[in-house]
Scaffold this motif. Structure first.
Motif, PDB file in Angstrom:
ATOM      1  N   GLN A   1     -12.125  -8.746  24.288  1.00  0.00           N
ATOM      2  CA  GLN A   1     -12.081  -9.352  22.963  1.00  0.00           C
ATOM      3  C   GLN A   1     -12.079  -8.299  21.850  1.00  0.00           C
ATOM      4  O   GLN A   1     -12.500  -7.169  22.036  1.00  0.00           O
ATOM      5  CB  GLN A   1     -13.265 -10.307  22.798  1.00  0.00           C
ATOM      6  CG  GLN A   1     -13.135 -11.578  23.660  1.00  0.00           C
ATOM      7  CD  GLN A   1     -12.086 -12.527  23.117  1.00  0.00           C
ATOM      8  OE1 GLN A   1     -12.187 -13.011  21.996  1.00  0.00           O
ATOM      9  NE2 GLN A   1     -11.060 -12.804  23.912  1.00  0.00           N
ATOM     10  N   SER A   2     -11.604  -8.712  20.688  1.00  0.00           N
ATOM     11  CA  SER A   2     -11.527  -7.857  19.497  1.00  0.00           C
ATOM     12  C   SER A   2     -12.215  -8.567  18.337  1.00  0.00           C
ATOM     13  O   SER A   2     -12.301  -9.791  18.352  1.00  0.00           O
ATOM     14  CB  SER A   2     -10.064  -7.609  19.119  1.00  0.00           C
ATOM     15  OG  SER A   2      -9.414  -6.873  20.119  1.00  0.00           O
ATOM     16  N   PRO A   3     -12.658  -7.813  17.314  1.00  0.00           N
ATOM     17  CA  PRO A   3     -12.548  -6.362  17.130  1.00  0.00           C
ATOM     18  C   PRO A   3     -13.676  -5.604  17.821  1.00  0.00           C
ATOM     19  O   PRO A   3     -14.609  -6.229  18.347  1.00  0.00           O
ATOM     20  CB  PRO A   3     -12.662  -6.206  15.618  1.00  0.00           C
ATOM     21  CG  PRO A   3     -13.604  -7.314  15.221  1.00  0.00           C
ATOM     22  CD  PRO A   3     -13.278  -8.464  16.143  1.00  0.00           C
TER      23      PRO A   3
ATOM     24  N   GLN B   1     -18.098  -8.135  15.646  1.00  0.00           N
ATOM     25  CA  GLN B   1     -17.629  -7.209  16.676  1.00  0.00           C
ATOM     26  C   GLN B   1     -17.968  -7.692  18.079  1.00  0.00           C
ATOM     27  O   GLN B   1     -18.920  -8.430  18.298  1.00  0.00           O
ATOM     28  CB  GLN B   1     -18.202  -5.831  16.396  1.00  0.00           C
ATOM     29  CG  GLN B   1     -17.553  -5.278  15.124  1.00  0.00           C
ATOM     30  CD  GLN B   1     -17.495  -3.787  15.096  1.00  0.00           C
ATOM     31  OE1 GLN B   1     -18.392  -3.121  15.605  1.00  0.00           O
ATOM     32  NE2 GLN B   1     -16.449  -3.250  14.503  1.00  0.00           N
TER      33      GLN B   1
ATOM     34  N   GLU C   1     -12.490  -5.368  10.224  1.00  0.00           N
ATOM     35  CA  GLU C   1     -12.860  -5.940  11.519  1.00  0.00           C
ATOM     36  C   GLU C   1     -13.249  -4.813  12.467  1.00  0.00           C
ATOM     37  O   GLU C   1     -14.308  -4.840  13.076  1.00  0.00           O
ATOM     38  CB  GLU C   1     -11.698  -6.767  12.076  1.00  0.00           C
ATOM     39  CG  GLU C   1     -11.391  -7.983  11.219  1.00  0.00           C
ATOM     40  CD  GLU C   1     -10.796  -9.124  12.017  1.00  0.00           C
ATOM     41  OE1 GLU C   1      -9.741  -8.933  12.640  1.00  0.00           O
ATOM     42  OE2 GLU C   1     -11.417 -10.217  12.031  1.00  0.00           O
TER      43      GLU C   1
ATOM     44  N   THR D   1      -8.246 -11.998  16.758  1.00  0.00           N
ATOM     45  CA  THR D   1      -9.614 -12.099  16.238  1.00  0.00           C
ATOM     46  C   THR D   1      -9.898 -13.471  15.638  1.00  0.00           C
ATOM     47  O   THR D   1     -10.947 -13.675  15.029  1.00  0.00           O
ATOM     48  CB  THR D   1      -9.882 -10.997  15.194  1.00  0.00           C
ATOM     49  OG1 THR D   1      -9.042 -11.232  14.057  1.00  0.00           O
ATOM     50  CG2 THR D   1      -9.612  -9.612  15.759  1.00  0.00           C
TER      51      THR D   1
ATOM     52  N   ARG E   1     -13.998 -11.242  11.897  1.00  0.00           N
ATOM     53  CA  ARG E   1     -14.764 -11.682  13.063  1.00  0.00           C
ATOM     54  C   ARG E   1     -15.846 -10.653  13.369  1.00  0.00           C
ATOM     55  O   ARG E   1     -15.648  -9.456  13.119  1.00  0.00           O
ATOM     56  CB  ARG E   1     -13.839 -11.798  14.274  1.00  0.00           C
ATOM     57  CG  ARG E   1     -14.525 -12.407  15.488  1.00  0.00           C
ATOM     58  CD  ARG E   1     -13.667 -12.351  16.737  1.00  0.00           C
ATOM     59  NE  ARG E   1     -14.253 -13.191  17.792  1.00  0.00           N
ATOM     60  CZ  ARG E   1     -13.899 -13.132  19.060  1.00  0.00           C
ATOM     61  NH1 ARG E   1     -12.959 -12.277  19.469  1.00  0.00           N
ATOM     62  NH2 ARG E   1     -14.485 -13.913  19.962  1.00  0.00           N
TER      63      ARG E   1
END
Ligand code: SG6
Ligand code: ZN
Length: 249
Positions: free
Chosen positions: A14-16, A236, A92, A186, A234
């Protein structure tokens, strides 16, 4: 908003993320980025209730990204930003926990392997997003044309024609130095389809230009209580054993 626990899948890319410079791994095989953007493909700008999007005609390979960590050719479909309510945060990604006031995302999809963005967004190697950090300093001349268009899309769901904008003017002077890792969108659908390319060099924009970003609204004209469009980033996500590679030493 959407960031409830149910909306977040338990993925492991997943990001960020926070980019820890000391832990990033130099990869001599990473090539320079090759962007070829045709300003004529720029079509419109709209407030989607989360950010504002500058959208490009992506029915042909006129505005493309190749090279860097990529094997295939990717087509530009839109760019957008994330920003904070103050200059102390808003990006992000972070670099050694350092936050930037805003971050630009240029979104591209793999047109060698797929025929539509909607198809590519679900696939492993479907998207490539360039991230550029914004710092507050002197006014950015290229960005100003965009800033001037923002009052027309103040409310959610508003959309206006916006043409002949060269997205290349928002890239830093040096695009050879970047970090890259495998991640996700994100925002929903949060699919793990993104090769992230985060520029080492930032661009500078003025405090006044960012203030115009912050004058946008999350809300539509009909809503009684208007909400400023700020802090649209979003939280982290864990690295979960991934390697961040760098194109530079
Ligand atoms: C923004 O980011 C955009 C939205 C969406 C999202 O909030 O408003 O259009 O973009 C490609 C896409 O679905 C996720 O993109 S991002 O991962 O580059 N931040
Ligand atoms: Zn984004």
């Amino acid at each position: 908003m959407w960031q409830g626990p149910l909306a977040v899948p338990g993925g492991d890319r997943q990001s960020p993320i926070d980019i820890v410079v000391r832990k990033s791994v130099f990869d001599s095989k990473l090539k320079p980025l090759e962007t070829e953007y045709d300003p004529q493909t720029c079509q419109q700008i709209w407030n989607n209730g989360y950010s504002f999007l500058v959208e490009y005609d992506d029915t042909t390979d006129k505005s493309t990204l190749k090279g860097g960590p990529l094997q295939d050719k990717f087509r530009l479909c839109q760019f957008h930003f994330h920003w904070g309510e103050s200059n102390a945060w808003g990006s992000e990604h972070t670099v050694d926990r350092r936050l930037f006031p805003a971050e630009l995302h240029l979104v591209h999809w793999n047109s060698d392997k797929y025929s539509l963005f909607e198809e590519a967004v679900m696939e492993d190697n479907g998207l490539a997003v360039i991230g550029v950090f914004l710092k507050v300093g002197k006014r950015h001349e290229g960005l100003q044309k965009l800033v001037d268009a923002l009052p027309a899309i103040r409310h959610k769901d508003s959309i206006v024609e916006f043409t002949r904008f060269d997205p290349g003017c928002l890239l830093p002077a040096n695009t050879d130095d970047y970090w890259t890792y495998h991640g996700s969108l994100t925002t929903p659908p949060l699919t793990e389809s993104v090769t992230w390319i985060v520029m080492k060099q930032h661009i500078e924009v003025s405090h006044d230009q960012l203030a115009v970003f912050r004058s946008l609204l999350f809300t539509s004209a009909e809503e009684e209580v208007q909400k400023s469009m700020v802090n649209n980033f979003r939280v982290q996500q864990p690295l979960r054993g991934r390697t961040v590679r760098s194109s530079f030493t």
